[in-house]
Write an enzyme that holds these catalytic residues in place. Structure first.
Site, PDB file in Angstrom:
ATOM      1  N   SER A 199      -4.351  25.795  32.044  1.00 30.72           N
ATOM      2  CA  SER A 199      -3.670  25.030  31.004  1.00 30.72           C
ATOM      3  C   SER A 199      -4.223  25.215  29.599  1.00 30.72           C
ATOM      4  O   SER A 199      -3.626  24.720  28.644  1.00 30.72           O
ATOM      5  CB  SER A 199      -3.698  23.534  31.356  1.00 30.72           C
TER       6      SER A 199
ATOM      7  N   LYS B 279      -1.938  26.405  26.834  1.00 32.73           N
ATOM      8  CA  LYS B 279      -1.115  25.503  26.014  1.00 32.73           C
ATOM      9  C   LYS B 279      -1.553  25.512  24.548  1.00 32.73           C
ATOM     10  O   LYS B 279      -0.776  25.155  23.659  1.00 32.73           O
ATOM     11  CB  LYS B 279      -1.162  24.086  26.573  1.00 32.73           C
TER      12      LYS B 279
ATOM     13  N   SER C 281      -1.797  17.404  29.002  1.00 28.63           N
ATOM     14  CA  SER C 281      -1.544  18.688  29.666  1.00 28.63           C
ATOM     15  C   SER C 281      -0.164  18.669  30.309  1.00 28.63           C
ATOM     16  O   SER C 281       0.010  18.979  31.497  1.00 28.63           O
ATOM     17  CB  SER C 281      -2.613  19.003  30.716  1.00 28.63           C
TER      18      SER C 281
END
Length: 409
Positions: A74, A77, A244
């Protein structure tokens, strides 16, 4: 004030102020020696990567395999955020619209790719639609719904998953079926259809006769009858990073693709994100952006790219990127770092970082900022793959120790 309450986290302006002090003494040479034994922790797997950047000077003060493309989970991102924040204006909002030809009851609910549409806003949209129809003396309507803004497969390459609904341009509450607003959850397989059916029920509750909705575009002469808009783009980016949020990440990646005149699909994202990062003159070579969320195991970024993205976000000349820093979870307080660290940790309230975990793939990552003992803002990225065991906790603790050690230098 409750004397037992934890000390509030430092405000973003206080953290960012360190960027305004160029030059000064270099980061102590002891930093590599301090990090090396922590970086050698077996919990981080056989070949972890690291980059620590002094944002005031742009100097990389610690590096290990910093240019090796690795699975970011993640932390990708951060790249998704940078791409969309530079592709769209900061006042951009996503609009869900009801359109109809003049004097007609043929309504179309048009999805604008807003991943934050919720039941309350859908109900308000029904209020406005019913009011407009009454003004036209229309009591019976046919409802269609249009989710064609995004294209390609709606199902992520990893398949149906509790971490992500099908990626479509019309959905409510991210397709969640349990009332939650973050984290894993059971998801509908038809977010657009469910949203249209819910909207039909809302219109019926307001006295209208509504046939069961069907997919389809609006007539060429249809005009906007009512609409609902999201929060501004920076707030959505902050929410994505703090929690997230995979659904938001995939929608924002598609909007980046559309802004660059690519298809609003996984394939369009793979082209658009690196193209947008190239405009920032960042070292993206070797990177792979198969999605916007980091759930795809084929994503690749380098630790050096992540730290340079974070440094760009603090550049006074790039204020549009600031939500990347203000959206980072705060250790012990917010988002995915809310339960990491603890009340007695020296890092609580001071480490701000995007987490990344693909437990089944042995991937654990952490990338963010700390203010060192000398007042310098350091950007860091620690990436690990092949971590031993099914439990990510040992690797996460090892990553947290690395970030904590940066506070001392």
């Amino acid at each position: 004030m409750d004397p037992e309450a934890p000390t509030p986290a430092p405000s973003a302006p206080g953290v960012l102020a360190a960027l305004g002090t160029p030059g000064g003494a270099p980061v102590p040479a002891a930093l590599p020696a301090a990090l090396a034994p922590l970086f050698a922790d077996p919990a981080l797997g056989p070949h972890p990567a690291a980059s620590v950047l002094d944002t005031a000077t742009g100097q990389e003060v610690y590096a290990a395999h910093a240019d090796a493309p690795m699975t970011p989970a993640s932390t990708v991102k951060i790249a998704t955020a940078a791409a969309v924040l530079t592709a769209l204006p900061p006042d951009h909002r996503f609009t869900t619209t009801v359109v109809a030809p003049a004097g007609s009851g043929a309504l179309t609910l048009v999805g604008g790719g807003d991943p934050t549409l919720d039941k309350a806003r859908l109900a308000a949209l029904a209020d406005d639609t019913a009011r407009a129809l009454r003004a036209r003396s229309v009591a019976s309507v046919q409802l269609a719904y249009d989710a064609s803004l995004f294209s390609g497969s709606a199902v992520h390459p990893i398949g149906p998953n509790e971490n992500l609904a099908p990626v479509v341009a019309l959905m409510t509450d991210e397709g969640r079926l349990d009332g939650s607003d973050s984290g894993p959850a059971s998801r509908t397989s038809d977010p657009a259809g469910d949203t249209a059916r819910a909207f039909a029920r809302l219109l019926r509750a307001r006295g209208l006769t509504v046939a069961d909705p069907a997919p389809g575009g609006g007539p060429a002469d249809a005009k906007a009858l009512a609409g609902t808009v999201s929060a501004p783009l920076p707030a959505i980016v902050e929410r994505m990073l703090t929690n997230s949020d995979n659904d938001i990440a995939e929608a924002l990646a598609r909007h980046t693709a559309l802004a660059l005149h690519r298809p609003g699909s996984f394939e369009g994202v793979a082209e658009a994100v690196p193209a947008q990062l190239a405009k920032l003159q960042l070292p993206w070579n070797g990177s792979v952006f198969a999605d916007g969320s980091g759930l795809d195991r084929t994503d690749r970024v380098t630790a050096g790219l992540l730290t340079r993205l974070l440094a760009k976000a603090g550049d006074p000349g790039r204020p549009e990127l600031r939500p990347i820093l203000t959206g980072l979870p705060v250790a012990g307080f917010t988002g995915t770092l809310g339960t990491r660290y603890g009340a007695g940790s020296a890092a609580t309230g001071l480490v701000r970082a995007k987490t990344g975990t693909l437990a089944g793939a042995g991937v654990n990552t952490l990338a963010g900022t700390v203010v060192g003992a000398d007042g310098r803002l350091l950007a860091f990225a620690f990436l690990s793959t092949g971590t031993p065991g099914a439990d990510p906790a040992p690797a996460q603790r090892a990553l947290d120790r690395l970030a904590t050690r940066l506070l001392e230098h």
